[in-house]
Design an enzyme around this catalytic site. Structure first.
Site, PDB file in Angstrom:
ATOM      1  N   HIS A 164       0.836  -1.204   0.000  1.00  0.00           N
ATOM      2  CA  HIS A 164       0.000   0.000   0.000  1.00  0.00           C
ATOM      3  C   HIS A 164       0.867   1.249   0.000  1.00  0.00           C
ATOM      4  O   HIS A 164       1.914   1.309   0.643  1.00  0.00           O
ATOM      5  CB  HIS A 164      -1.016  -0.014   1.147  1.00  0.00           C
ATOM      6  CG  HIS A 164      -0.471   0.111   2.528  1.00  0.00           C
ATOM      7  ND1 HIS A 164      -0.200   1.332   3.117  1.00  0.00           N
ATOM      8  CD2 HIS A 164      -0.190  -0.823   3.474  1.00  0.00           C
ATOM      9  CE1 HIS A 164       0.231   1.140   4.354  1.00  0.00           C
ATOM     10  NE2 HIS A 164       0.256  -0.158   4.600  1.00  0.00           N
ATOM     11  N   GLU A 179      -5.036   2.053   2.494  1.00  0.00           N
ATOM     12  CA  GLU A 179      -5.010   0.887   3.376  1.00  0.00           C
ATOM     13  C   GLU A 179      -5.189   1.291   4.827  1.00  0.00           C
ATOM     14  O   GLU A 179      -5.847   0.586   5.612  1.00  0.00           O
ATOM     15  CB  GLU A 179      -3.678   0.139   3.198  1.00  0.00           C
ATOM     16  CG  GLU A 179      -3.610  -1.220   3.906  1.00  0.00           C
ATOM     17  CD  GLU A 179      -3.036  -1.157   5.320  1.00  0.00           C
ATOM     18  OE1 GLU A 179      -2.977  -2.208   5.983  1.00  0.00           O
ATOM     19  OE2 GLU A 179      -2.643  -0.050   5.768  1.00  0.00           O
ATOM     20  N   GLU A 180      -4.619   2.428   5.200  1.00  0.00           N
ATOM     21  CA  GLU A 180      -4.597   2.837   6.600  1.00  0.00           C
ATOM     22  C   GLU A 180      -5.959   3.296   7.123  1.00  0.00           C
ATOM     23  O   GLU A 180      -6.107   3.547   8.321  1.00  0.00           O
ATOM     24  CB  GLU A 180      -3.568   3.958   6.810  1.00  0.00           C
ATOM     25  CG  GLU A 180      -2.125   3.543   6.561  1.00  0.00           C
ATOM     26  CD  GLU A 180      -1.572   2.581   7.610  1.00  0.00           C
ATOM     27  OE1 GLU A 180      -2.326   2.234   8.541  1.00  0.00           O
ATOM     28  OE2 GLU A 180      -0.403   2.191   7.492  1.00  0.00           O
ATOM     29  N   ASP A 210       6.055   1.674   7.352  1.00  0.00           N
ATOM     30  CA  ASP A 210       4.728   1.126   7.070  1.00  0.00           C
ATOM     31  C   ASP A 210       4.025   2.111   6.138  1.00  0.00           C
ATOM     32  O   ASP A 210       3.484   3.119   6.605  1.00  0.00           O
ATOM     33  CB  ASP A 210       3.957   0.953   8.383  1.00  0.00           C
ATOM     34  CG  ASP A 210       2.517   0.510   8.181  1.00  0.00           C
ATOM     35  OD1 ASP A 210       2.188   0.017   7.091  1.00  0.00           O
ATOM     36  OD2 ASP A 210       1.716   0.670   9.126  1.00  0.00           O
ATOM     37  N   HIS A 243       3.651   3.802  12.972  1.00  0.00           N
ATOM     38  CA  HIS A 243       2.563   4.734  13.280  1.00  0.00           C
ATOM     39  C   HIS A 243       3.056   5.830  14.225  1.00  0.00           C
ATOM     40  O   HIS A 243       2.379   6.215  15.179  1.00  0.00           O
ATOM     41  CB  HIS A 243       1.338   4.002  13.841  1.00  0.00           C
ATOM     42  CG  HIS A 243       0.568   3.259  12.789  1.00  0.00           C
ATOM     43  ND1 HIS A 243      -0.816   3.271  12.721  1.00  0.00           N
ATOM     44  CD2 HIS A 243       0.977   2.503  11.743  1.00  0.00           C
ATOM     45  CE1 HIS A 243      -1.213   2.541  11.690  1.00  0.00           C
ATOM     46  NE2 HIS A 243      -0.139   2.068  11.088  1.00  0.00           N
TER      47      HIS A 243
END
Length: 359
Positions: free
Chosen positions: A63, A211-212, A179, A322
């Site tokens: 992603h 995606e998140e 990420d 994150h």
């Protein structure tokens, strides 16, 4: 390959691409792969590179988005109120630098305001501040200045500002957005390797959007690409820092590529997962197997597409995801690319049909 990996990871992690605004990562994907195959995009913004070949359709996907924020309001005295897009722990946000991308493409640096402890009563120092109580300071004195001179508008995307940084330990790096920029870099590099040799399948390389915020882009990407098998490349959280049991760690930085069997979004196809583990063993690729109690990946959408798509997740464990600063060992990334390539080369027609032969 390592030098190219480091260069690509730097370019990707320093790109500004929060959910719904993945343009900069998409441009890198296109630039890197335009000579490898046919490019296309779906109407959600996910992008694809189709490599020539015959046989089952195998998608290798990462992603493109990272967690970030959007401008929600601008106060009369020039402070920016914001909301989150993706999962944040508020403790990691205060006093951090951010980068606002305007409609014209300009970047404006700001800082999430923090009140000095001198002005905080003891009880308030221990409280967790919610995002709707925070503001971003870009050095403006009025809303008019923010809008007319800085060019910032409501809805503009905001990303963490954190340059790609080598750590003292060789091959360890710190950056924002591992990420999932490790997954995007892996998709690109695995695709380049696979484009140059014989294989028993047709490859679709993909960068998905959003995606998140609920695995959204993978839903339309699966419809667009119609894969028979999905290999998802990810940047999952490491669990090897203080507060975790080292004996129970399933995502150690430096421990090799992570092969995920389960998380709440998807039960991986057991035959495909076992093939991934066996391939890693036979190829001598360092790896670690994980079963996760929380989290999710694009496999959650891909595995439910059509009549079902056998899916597996390969990941590069990353500390402190994150947040503004996460940490990886680039060798784990290289092992992920090696396993993705080796696994794809084993996915011939008979093997793929065997993944879903239940009668």
């Amino acid at each position: 390959m390592k030098d190219k990996a480091i260069s690509l990871l730097q370019e990707l992690t320093e790109a500004h691409s929060v959910p719904g605004h993945e343009d900069e990562v998409r441009a890198i994907f296109v630039n890197e792969l335009e000579d490898c195959g046919e490019l296309s995009a779906d109407r959600s913004g996910s992008v694809f590179c189709n490599l020539d070949g015959e046989g089952p359709r195998v998608i290798v996907a990462g992603h493109m988005d990272e967690i970030g924020f959007l401008v929600q309001n601008i106060t009369p005295d020039g402070f920016i109120q914001f909301l989150s897009v993706g999962g944040w722990w508020e403790h990691t946000i205060i006093a951090q630098r951010v980068e606002i991308r305007t409609r014209s493409g300009e970047k404006v640096i700001g800082v999430v305001g923090s009140r000095p402890p001198h002005f905080l009563p003891e009880a308030q120092r221990r409280q967790l501040m919610s995002i709707d109580q925070m503001h971003i300071d870009v050095g403006a004195s009025s809303r008019q200045e923010v809008e007319q001179e800085f060019g910032i508008s409501l809805g503009d995307p905001i990303a963490p500002w954190s340059p790609f940084t080598p750590l003292q330990r060789e091959d360890w790096f710190m950056a924002k957005a591992f990420d999932n920029r490790v997954g995007m870099a892996g998709t690109i590099q695995a695709g380049k390797i696979l484009s140059g040799g014989a294989r028993p399948n047709k490859i679709i390389l993909a960068g998905t959007v959003q995606e998140e915020v609920g695995l959204r882009g993978a839903r339309t990407a699966a419809i667009h690409s119609k894969p028979d098998v999905a290999i998802i490349l990810e940047g999952p959280p490491a669990d090897d820092t203080p507060g975790f049991s080292r004996a129970e760690s399933q995502g150690r930085v430096g421990g090799g590529v992570q092969i995920r069997l389960f998380d709440p979004s998807a039960i991986m196809n057991p035959r495909l997962a076992e093939l991934a583990i066996r391939t890693a063993r036979e190829e001598g690729i360092p790896h670690q197997v994980t079963v996760r109690r929380s989290g999710g990946t694009d496999a959650g959408s891909f595995h439910l597409a059509g009549e079902g798509v056998p899916s597996v997740v390969l990941g590069v464990p990353s500390r402190y995801i994150h947040s503004h600063n996460s940490v990886i060992d680039v060798n784990d990334y290289l092992h992920m690319v090696s396993l993705a390539v080796a696994l794809v080369r084993r996915l011939d027609d008979a093997t793929v049909k065997g993944l879903t032969r239940f009668l």
